[in-house]
Design an enzyme around this catalytic site. Structure first.
Site, short mmCIF file in Angstrom:
data_model
loop_
_atom_site.label_atom_id
_atom_site.label_comp_id
_atom_site.label_asym_id
_atom_site.label_seq_id
_atom_site.Cartn_x
_atom_site.Cartn_y
_atom_site.Cartn_z
N THR A 43 -21.01 7.71 -1.71
CA THR A 43 -20.10 7.94 -2.84
C THR A 43 -20.84 7.82 -4.16
O THR A 43 -20.65 8.64 -5.07
CB THR A 43 -18.93 6.94 -2.80
OG1 THR A 43 -18.28 7.02 -1.54
CG2 THR A 43 -17.93 7.25 -3.90
N THR A 73 -20.18 -4.27 1.21
CA THR A 73 -19.19 -4.86 0.30
C THR A 73 -18.63 -6.19 0.78
O THR A 73 -17.79 -6.78 0.10
CB THR A 73 -18.01 -3.88 0.11
OG1 THR A 73 -17.45 -3.58 1.40
CG2 THR A 73 -18.48 -2.60 -0.55
N ASP A 132 -14.49 1.46 10.74
CA ASP A 132 -14.74 0.94 9.39
C ASP A 132 -14.37 -0.55 9.33
O ASP A 132 -13.31 -0.94 9.80
CB ASP A 132 -13.91 1.74 8.38
CG ASP A 132 -14.44 1.63 6.97
OD1 ASP A 132 -15.09 0.61 6.66
OD2 ASP A 132 -14.21 2.55 6.17
N ILE A 133 -15.25 -1.35 8.75
CA ILE A 133 -15.00 -2.78 8.58
C ILE A 133 -14.81 -3.12 7.10
O ILE A 133 -13.80 -3.70 6.71
CB ILE A 133 -16.16 -3.62 9.16
CG1 ILE A 133 -16.35 -3.30 10.65
CG2 ILE A 133 -15.90 -5.11 8.95
CD1 ILE A 133 -15.16 -3.58 11.52
N LYS A 144 -3.26 -7.27 -0.99
CA LYS A 144 -2.67 -8.62 -1.06
C LYS A 144 -2.50 -9.06 -2.50
O LYS A 144 -1.50 -9.72 -2.85
CB LYS A 144 -3.56 -9.62 -0.31
CG LYS A 144 -3.05 -11.05 -0.41
CD LYS A 144 -3.86 -12.01 0.43
CE LYS A 144 -3.32 -13.43 0.28
NZ LYS A 144 -3.98 -14.39 1.20
N HIS A 302 25.00 17.96 22.47
CA HIS A 302 25.08 16.56 22.05
C HIS A 302 24.34 15.65 23.04
O HIS A 302 24.86 14.63 23.48
CB HIS A 302 26.53 16.12 21.88
CG HIS A 302 27.30 16.93 20.89
ND1 HIS A 302 26.85 17.13 19.60
CD2 HIS A 302 28.50 17.59 20.99
CE1 HIS A 302 27.74 17.89 18.95
NE2 HIS A 302 28.73 18.18 19.78
#
Length: 332
Positions: A43, A73, A132-133, A144, A302
């Site tokens: 990125t 990260t 992905d972790i 949160k 129905h």
């Protein structure tokens, strides 16, 4: 009790995305609004190549990205920056002591696990590398703490967020931050469900022989994807949509053929747009005919069968089903 700030000014954003559609323009707009951008790996390269000034996450953490990108990260200067309550004196003191700069916005989407396991040649090792972790961990931390942080879980939110920031002098409202947090938790729940289903399928043969009915799981998760909006719900004043499993049953190792998939992914060949009640009745018909080994037609009113016919071809099966009770079949 933490005070609820209505507007939160976005001063620093961390961007780490697998799906890079729209990210250059979004990041460019953030920079115009004075937002500092931190980024990771591919990125960061993508944004730099587009001429956007960014700061590498390794400059923030003091650690290089390592282990083939598995570790980028997962660090207190990232999660502390996302989780710290801005109005809590102890949290603020800890940030100052450990040189943690607050992150006000997290823009993240997750490794393409679904697309990877959909490939015919995918190996277990390929699939594991696409679990992905760091992404889900950051997404949950930011979600949160939506009181202080905005989490952006996908490209479809970009345009509206920029619109809101321009309207609010670079800030986002509490209501929007809470809504984005809800979407983030939905994203991580569906993602984990997909991984669970794939790994369970890999272990299904041996596992099935070991487990008795009394030992079945206490919980089961279904990840659903919206296929389309419907004209209305069971009644005209109600809204409705059609959802299907994120991975069809047959992908779990079922050998039941198309009957295992149901009608949610079926192609509508003709006629007007299907309604909620149409799908309900069609599903009842499909479940019924799948109990027969030969060509079968069911006429449903129905959710109850008005007639069932079996023959060597669909037309003959239909005529037999209609002959069962042509009066009750009207409107079915």
């Amino acid at each position: 009790m933490t005070e609820k700030p209505d507007l939160v000014k976005i001063r620093r954003a961390l961007i780490s995305v697998s799906d890079k559609s729209g990210i250059v323009e979004f990041a460019r707009q953030l920079r115009v609004l004075g937002v500092e951008i931190i980024s990771t790996g591919g990125t960061a390269r993508h944004l730099r190549e587009a001429g956007i000034e960014i700061r590498d996450v390794s400059d923030v953490t003091g650690f290089p990205e390592m282990m083939d990108g598995r570790l980028k990260t997962l660090h207190p200067r990232i999660h502390g920056a996302l989780l710290a309550l801005r109005g809590n004196a102890k949290h603020v003191a800890a940030m100052q002591e450990h040189e943690i700069e607050p992150i006000d916005m997290l823009v993240v989407n997750l490794y393409p696990f679904e697309q990877t396991v959909a490939r015919e040649d995918v190996t277990l090792a390929d699939a594991i590398e696409q679990i992905d972790i760091g992404g889900p961990a950051m997404m949950r931390s930011a979600a949160k703490n939506f009181i202080s942080v905005a989490v952006v879980p996908g490209p479809r939110h970009y345009e509206f967020i920029i619109h809101e920031m321009k309207k609010n002098a670079g800030a986002l409202s509490f209501e929007l931050r809470q809504e984005l947090a809800v979407q983030a938790f939905l994203t991580t729940a569906a993602y984990d469900s997909l991984i669970h289903d794939y790994l369970q399928e890999k272990d299904a043969g041996e596992y099935a022989t070991k487990v008795s009915p009394e030992e079945l799981l206490d919980q089961e998760i279904l990840a659903l994807v919206k296929a389309s909006d419907l004209r209305y719900g069971e009644n005209p004043h109600q809204k409705a949509a059609l959802y299907h499993l994120e991975r069809p049953f047959r992908a779990y190792g079922s050998d039941e053929g198309p009957c295992a998939e149901g009608i949610a992914t079926a192609e509508v060949l003709s006629g007007k747009e299907m309604s909620y009640n149409n799908y309900l009745d069609t599903d009842a018909a499909w479940q019924l005919v799948c109990d027969f080994p030969e060509t079968t037609c069911a006429i449903i009113k129905h959710t109850n069968p008005a007639g069932v016919g079996q023959a060597t071809n669909p037309e003959a099966a239909y005529r037999r089903a209609l002959a069962t009770d042509p009066v009750s079949a009207f409107g079915g």
